[in-house]
Design a protein around this motif. Structure first.
Motif, PDB file in Angstrom:
ATOM      1  N   GLN A 149      48.199  48.166  42.132  1.00 50.70           N
ATOM      2  CA  GLN A 149      47.380  47.033  41.755  1.00 50.70           C
ATOM      3  C   GLN A 149      46.303  47.519  40.788  1.00 50.70           C
ATOM      4  OE1 GLN A 149      45.929  44.777  45.107  1.00 50.70           O
ATOM      5  NE2 GLN A 149      47.880  44.928  46.198  1.00 50.70           N
ATOM      6  N   PRO A 150      45.778  46.641  39.936  1.00 50.72           N
ATOM      7  CA  PRO A 150      44.715  47.079  39.029  1.00 50.72           C
ATOM      8  C   PRO A 150      43.457  47.444  39.807  1.00 50.72           C
ATOM      9  CG  PRO A 150      44.991  44.694  38.942  1.00 50.72           C
ATOM     10  CD  PRO A 150      46.123  45.215  39.767  1.00 50.72           C
ATOM     11  N   HIS A 151      42.754  48.457  39.316  1.00 46.58           N
ATOM     12  CA  HIS A 151      41.562  48.955  40.005  1.00 46.58           C
ATOM     13  C   HIS A 151      40.417  49.128  39.014  1.00 46.58           C
ATOM     14  CE1 HIS A 151      43.844  49.640  43.655  1.00 46.58           C
ATOM     15  NE2 HIS A 151      44.710  50.387  42.997  1.00 46.58           N
ATOM     16  N   TYR A 152      39.224  49.172  39.559  1.00 45.94           N
ATOM     17  CA  TYR A 152      38.013  49.353  38.769  1.00 45.94           C
ATOM     18  C   TYR A 152      37.577  50.809  38.847  1.00 45.94           C
ATOM     19  CZ  TYR A 152      33.082  48.626  37.348  1.00 45.94           C
ATOM     20  OH  TYR A 152      31.857  48.689  36.727  1.00 45.94           O
ATOM     21  N   LEU A 153      37.603  51.512  37.710  1.00 47.07           N
ATOM     22  CA  LEU A 153      37.201  52.923  37.631  1.00 47.07           C
ATOM     23  C   LEU A 153      37.766  53.711  38.818  1.00 47.07           C
ATOM     24  CD1 LEU A 153      33.470  52.430  36.537  1.00 47.07           C
ATOM     25  CD2 LEU A 153      35.406  53.081  35.082  1.00 47.07           C
ATOM     26  N   SER A 196      41.257  47.988  31.200  1.00 44.93           N
ATOM     27  CA  SER A 196      40.463  48.840  30.313  1.00 44.93           C
ATOM     28  C   SER A 196      39.801  49.963  31.085  1.00 44.93           C
ATOM     29  CB  SER A 196      39.396  48.002  29.596  1.00 44.93           C
ATOM     30  OG  SER A 196      39.994  47.063  28.722  1.00 44.93           O
ATOM     31  N   SER A 197      39.315  49.663  32.286  1.00 45.13           N
ATOM     32  CA  SER A 197      38.648  50.700  33.080  1.00 45.13           C
ATOM     33  C   SER A 197      39.641  51.750  33.551  1.00 45.13           C
ATOM     34  CB  SER A 197      37.924  50.073  34.277  1.00 45.13           C
ATOM     35  OG  SER A 197      38.770  49.882  35.390  1.00 45.13           O
ATOM     36  N   ALA A 231      42.313  52.737  31.989  1.00 46.52           N
ATOM     37  CA  ALA A 231      42.746  53.555  30.852  1.00 46.52           C
ATOM     38  C   ALA A 231      41.607  54.289  30.169  1.00 46.52           C
ATOM     39  CB  ALA A 231      43.461  52.673  29.830  1.00 46.52           C
ATOM     40  N   LEU A 232      40.388  54.092  30.644  1.00 43.05           N
ATOM     41  CA  LEU A 232      39.209  54.596  29.946  1.00 43.05           C
ATOM     42  C   LEU A 232      39.238  56.105  29.739  1.00 43.05           C
ATOM     43  CD1 LEU A 232      36.488  53.707  28.759  1.00 43.05           C
ATOM     44  CD2 LEU A 232      35.480  53.957  31.042  1.00 43.05           C
ATOM     45  N   PHE A 233      39.774  56.830  30.716  1.00 46.52           N
ATOM     46  CA  PHE A 233      39.777  58.295  30.622  1.00 46.52           C
ATOM     47  C   PHE A 233      41.187  58.863  30.447  1.00 46.52           C
ATOM     48  CE2 PHE A 233      35.925  57.152  32.997  1.00 46.52           C
ATOM     49  CZ  PHE A 233      34.966  57.753  32.192  1.00 46.52           C
ATOM     50  N   HIS A 234      42.149  58.028  30.104  1.00 48.06           N
ATOM     51  CA  HIS A 234      43.506  58.523  29.871  1.00 48.06           C
ATOM     52  C   HIS A 234      43.525  59.575  28.762  1.00 48.06           C
ATOM     53  CE1 HIS A 234      46.173  55.119  31.754  1.00 48.06           C
ATOM     54  NE2 HIS A 234      45.490  55.802  32.646  1.00 48.06           N
TER      55      HIS A 234
END
Length: 257
Positions: free
Chosen positions: A12-16, A141-142, A144-147
């Protein structure tokens, strides 16, 4: 037609998210985001675990040693799917979250070089999100932020673009593997509802995460290590090159054959 090949991770999508999540992504050829499930009011979908304020003693081991950062929602109902949720733009949550993270981690050795520049850009864009679907876009976006600094390049697919007619949760995941041409499903430890049978019937290997969470200096001398905090905590305290080493996939081992 070529034979199925590749590793699927479905989350599921997650926040940071936390470090374990990125270990899964490091093994994945395809990351399937389950955007077509109902949201959980007390789940991790819109919440991130971060450190307690500097100087605050850790509570006893029986109590949570973290705090939540929570994205506010507008008009959310229990039966609403994640893909339909809207961020509550009447609240200045992006400014508050950035301020909170800077206060918590501003004195940690790698926050300002590895983390803050990406957070600033992320929150600037997140503040512009409006309407149905804005939560999902923010969460993606969160995630993938550090991908890029972690060297991760998964193919990202939304489950809402696939057929989900299978009535059984496990069977649906096995079906997703077949639809996407994947021959291996890599599951998080917490997915206890999964049954091997539907994967075996579909010709898909089912492998379980066995990640050993490394400890690192969290700036709390003499206090216990807190497991499961956001990737923001990790990258504020550890050089990104070292974290990339933690995420390098080890051989699956004989259990995977």
């Amino acid at each position: 037609m070529s034979a199925p090949s590749g590793v699927l991770v479905a989350e599921q999508p997650h926040y940071l998210p936390w470090l374990d999540f990125y270990e899964q992504v490091a093994r994945a050829d395809t990351l399937l985001v389950l955007d077509n499930v109902q949201w959980l009011r007390r789940g991790w979908q819109r919440r991130a675990r971060v450190a307690l304020p500097p100087g605050t003693p850790l509570p006893p081991p029986s109590e949570p040693a973290f705090q939540w950062l929570t994205i506010p929602l507008e008009g959310a109902h229990r039966d609403t799917r994640i893909s339909e949720l809207a961020v509550d733009t009447s609240q200045p949550w992006t400014r508050k979250h950035l301020t909170t993270l800077t206060t918590l981690y501003g004195r940690r050795p790698y926050f300002r070089s590895q983390v803050l520049p990406r957070l600033e850009g992320f929150y600037e864009e997140a503040a512009k999100e409006r309407g149905p679907g804005s939560l999902l876009r923010t969460l993606l976006s969160s995630m993938a932020l550090f991908h890029e600094p972690l060297g991760l390049k998964p193919r990202v697919v939304l489950a809402s673009t696939l057929d989900r007619s299978h009535p059984d949760k496990t069977g649906r995941l096995a079906s997703y593997c077949t639809q996407l041409g994947m021959d291996t499903y890599y599951s998080a430890v917490g997915s206890l509802y999964l049954r091997p049978g539907p994967f075996r019937d579909a010709g898909v290997r089912l492998l379980w995460q066995k990640f050993r969470y490394p400890s690192y200096d969290q700036g709390r001398k003499g206090e216990r290590f807190v497991v499961g905090l956001s990737i923001v905590d990790v990258l504020s305290n550890v050089p990104v090159e070292e974290v990339r080493g933690w995420l390098e996939p080890n051989p699956w081992g004989p259990f995977a054959k």
